[in-house]
Design an enzyme around this catalytic site. Structure first.
Site, PDB file in Angstrom:
ATOM      1  N   ASP A  16       0.862  -1.180   0.000  1.00 45.32           N
ATOM      2  CA  ASP A  16       0.000   0.000   0.000  1.00 45.32           C
ATOM      3  C   ASP A  16       0.898   1.230   0.000  1.00 45.32           C
ATOM      4  O   ASP A  16       2.113   1.137   0.250  1.00 45.32           O
ATOM      5  CB  ASP A  16      -0.921  -0.002   1.227  1.00 45.32           C
ATOM      6  CG  ASP A  16      -2.002   1.067   1.158  1.00 45.32           C
ATOM      7  OD1 ASP A  16      -2.310   1.541   0.049  1.00 45.32           O
ATOM      8  OD2 ASP A  16      -2.536   1.456   2.212  1.00 45.32           O
ATOM      9  N   SER A  17       0.303   2.382  -0.246  1.00 42.24           N
ATOM     10  CA  SER A  17       1.061   3.628  -0.186  1.00 42.24           C
ATOM     11  C   SER A  17       1.359   4.039   1.251  1.00 42.24           C
ATOM     12  O   SER A  17       2.288   4.805   1.499  1.00 42.24           O
ATOM     13  CB  SER A  17       0.289   4.746  -0.890  1.00 42.24           C
ATOM     14  OG  SER A  17      -0.969   4.941  -0.264  1.00 42.24           O
ATOM     15  N   CYS A  80      -4.402  -1.396  -2.148  1.00 41.41           N
ATOM     16  CA  CYS A  80      -4.503   0.038  -2.412  1.00 41.41           C
ATOM     17  C   CYS A  80      -5.362   0.208  -3.655  1.00 41.41           C
ATOM     18  O   CYS A  80      -5.034  -0.340  -4.716  1.00 41.41           O
ATOM     19  CB  CYS A  80      -3.107   0.619  -2.632  1.00 41.41           C
ATOM     20  SG  CYS A  80      -3.083   2.342  -3.198  1.00 41.41           S
ATOM     21  N   ASN A  81      -6.444   0.934  -3.529  1.00 40.88           N
ATOM     22  CA  ASN A  81      -7.346   1.106  -4.663  1.00 40.88           C
ATOM     23  C   ASN A  81      -6.686   1.872  -5.800  1.00 40.88           C
ATOM     24  O   ASN A  81      -6.835   1.515  -6.970  1.00 40.88           O
ATOM     25  CB  ASN A  81      -8.611   1.828  -4.208  1.00 40.88           C
ATOM     26  CG  ASN A  81      -9.563   0.923  -3.458  1.00 40.88           C
ATOM     27  OD1 ASN A  81     -10.427   0.293  -4.046  1.00 40.88           O
ATOM     28  ND2 ASN A  81      -9.398   0.845  -2.147  1.00 40.88           N
ATOM     29  N   THR A  82      -5.954   2.924  -5.482  1.00 46.34           N
ATOM     30  CA  THR A  82      -5.305   3.699  -6.534  1.00 46.34           C
ATOM     31  C   THR A  82      -4.318   2.851  -7.305  1.00 46.34           C
ATOM     32  O   THR A  82      -4.319   2.815  -8.539  1.00 46.34           O
ATOM     33  CB  THR A  82      -4.592   4.920  -5.924  1.00 46.34           C
ATOM     34  OG1 THR A  82      -5.550   5.780  -5.316  1.00 46.34           O
ATOM     35  CG2 THR A  82      -3.846   5.702  -7.001  1.00 46.34           C
ATOM     36  N   GLU A 158      -4.944   6.959   9.148  1.00 47.23           N
ATOM     37  CA  GLU A 158      -3.607   6.633   9.629  1.00 47.23           C
ATOM     38  C   GLU A 158      -3.462   7.034  11.089  1.00 47.23           C
ATOM     39  O   GLU A 158      -2.862   6.312  11.891  1.00 47.23           O
ATOM     40  CB  GLU A 158      -2.546   7.307   8.765  1.00 47.23           C
ATOM     41  CG  GLU A 158      -2.523   6.787   7.334  1.00 47.23           C
ATOM     42  CD  GLU A 158      -1.127   6.571   6.791  1.00 47.23           C
ATOM     43  OE1 GLU A 158      -0.158   7.034   7.429  1.00 47.23           O
ATOM     44  OE2 GLU A 158      -0.994   5.903   5.749  1.00 47.23           O
ATOM     45  N   CYS A 194     -11.217   3.077  -0.332  1.00 49.28           N
ATOM     46  CA  CYS A 194      -9.830   3.255   0.089  1.00 49.28           C
ATOM     47  C   CYS A 194      -9.599   2.330   1.274  1.00 49.28           C
ATOM     48  O   CYS A 194     -10.382   2.342   2.238  1.00 49.28           O
ATOM     49  CB  CYS A 194      -9.563   4.706   0.484  1.00 49.28           C
ATOM     50  SG  CYS A 194      -7.909   5.003   1.169  1.00 49.28           S
ATOM     51  N   THR A 195      -8.539   1.525   1.204  1.00 49.77           N
ATOM     52  CA  THR A 195      -8.302   0.541   2.272  1.00 49.77           C
ATOM     53  C   THR A 195      -8.016   1.204   3.609  1.00 49.77           C
ATOM     54  O   THR A 195      -8.261   0.617   4.661  1.00 49.77           O
ATOM     55  CB  THR A 195      -7.139  -0.387   1.904  1.00 49.77           C
ATOM     56  OG1 THR A 195      -5.988   0.388   1.544  1.00 49.77           O
ATOM     57  CG2 THR A 195      -7.514  -1.289   0.734  1.00 49.77           C
ATOM     58  N   HIS A 196      -7.507   2.432   3.589  1.00 48.83           N
ATOM     59  CA  HIS A 196      -7.265   3.138   4.847  1.00 48.83           C
ATOM     60  C   HIS A 196      -8.533   3.266   5.689  1.00 48.83           C
ATOM     61  O   HIS A 196      -8.477   3.281   6.925  1.00 48.83           O
ATOM     62  CB  HIS A 196      -6.741   4.551   4.577  1.00 48.83           C
ATOM     63  CG  HIS A 196      -5.304   4.630   4.181  1.00 48.83           C
ATOM     64  ND1 HIS A 196      -4.854   4.183   2.960  1.00 48.83           N
ATOM     65  CD2 HIS A 196      -4.223   5.100   4.844  1.00 48.83           C
ATOM     66  CE1 HIS A 196      -3.545   4.395   2.879  1.00 48.83           C
ATOM     67  NE2 HIS A 196      -3.135   4.940   4.004  1.00 48.83           N
TER      68      HIS A 196
END
Length: 281
Positions: A16-17, A80-82, A158, A194-196
């Site tokens: 992920d980012s 990560c969706n992006t 986060e 968004c996974t976040h």
């Protein structure tokens, strides 16, 4: 309940980012307790939503080819969706292992919505990509899709993962931006794009209008990982603990280590510190 024979083992690399993919890690831990998990966060370029697609695609592919060479996973999970929406085809072309992506749950929302008005909370980058329109056309054409590309929710998530307090008003503002749109009052199902956002689910459920069904794709990603490992019948036997790797040092290293320890990671390390020829036994 799954029997021992139906639960595959092996190595996975989750990417992920930032730390958003830790929600996928938790789902993998719940479903596949014997699975070895390495985690790579491209924190040097977080958030991805502010970067151009061509730069991101090139970076993600190069970074993950190097990571797979060093860590030797049996399956790569793009949590990560992006990254999934722009890099999955290139990664699948370049890698010889299964690659599992994470895309906004528009198809799922279309299956469960009764009002036929569905919502999507995502980053601003995901919201503006043509991929979202294609998912809508392909899998929920009879539904009205209302999308909000939130600019702050990933950062809030986060903070929530690190155990820091999040003001209800900050989350409420983003929810209002979704539900106050035309026909927003008719939404009965909202997907997390968004996974976040997994780490804000409690706040979403508490602060949203009553009767909303919230869809988190992390458990579905874990089930897909199980399926591809069973089909591939690949089961490496790792002899080292899973690693938490980052491309830039976190601002709150102590907080990160404390939060990540709950998911089985004892410490973090810089990905760049791994020499290209280093063995990953």
């Amino acid at each position: 309940m799954d029997t021992g024979a139906s639960v595959p083992t092996g190595r996975s690399l989750v990417f992920d980012s930032g730390i958003g993919g830790m929600g996928v890690v938790q789902a993998l831990r719940d479903l596949l307790p014997a699975l070895h998990i390495d985690y790579l966060a491209d924190t040097a370029l977080f958030p991805y939503g502010e970067q151009p697609d061509d730069l991101l695609t090139s970076r993600i592919v190069s970074l993950l080819i190097a990571a797979c060479e060093r860590l030797q996973p049996d399956v790569l999970v793009i949590a990560c969706n992006t990254a999934s929406t722009i890099a999955l085809p290139a990664l699948r072309q370049r890698l010889n292992i299964p690659v599992v992506g994470c895309v906004p749950p528009i198809r799922w929302a279309g299956r469960v919505s009764e009002s036929r008005v569905i919502g999507l909370l995502s980053t601003s980058a995901t919201a503006r990509r043509p991929y979202i329109l294609q998912l809508h056309r392909d899998f929920a054409p009879d539904c009205r899709l209302i999308t909000h590309g939130a600019r702050r929710l990933a950062d809030l998530a986060e903070r929530a993962f690190l155990g820091k307090a999040i003001a209800d008003s900050d989350v409420q503002h983003e929810l209002t931006c979704l539900f106050s749109q035309p026909h927003g009052g008719e939404i009965d199902t909202v997907g997390l794009g968004c996974t976040h956002y997994t780490f804000l689910m409690d706040a979403f459920e508490r602060l949203s209008p009553p009767g909303i069904t919230w869809l988190d794709p992390a458990p579905a990603v874990a089930r897909q990982v199980r399926a591809v490992l069973q089909e591939a019948r690949r089961a490496s036997a790792p002899s080292r603990p899973g690693r938490l790797l980052m491309t830039r040092a976190p601002q709150d290293a102590a907080g990160l280590e404390a939060a990540a320890e709950r998911l089985g990671f004892s410490q973090w390390d810089m990905f760049a510190a791994l020499a290209p020829g280093m063995a990953e036994a």
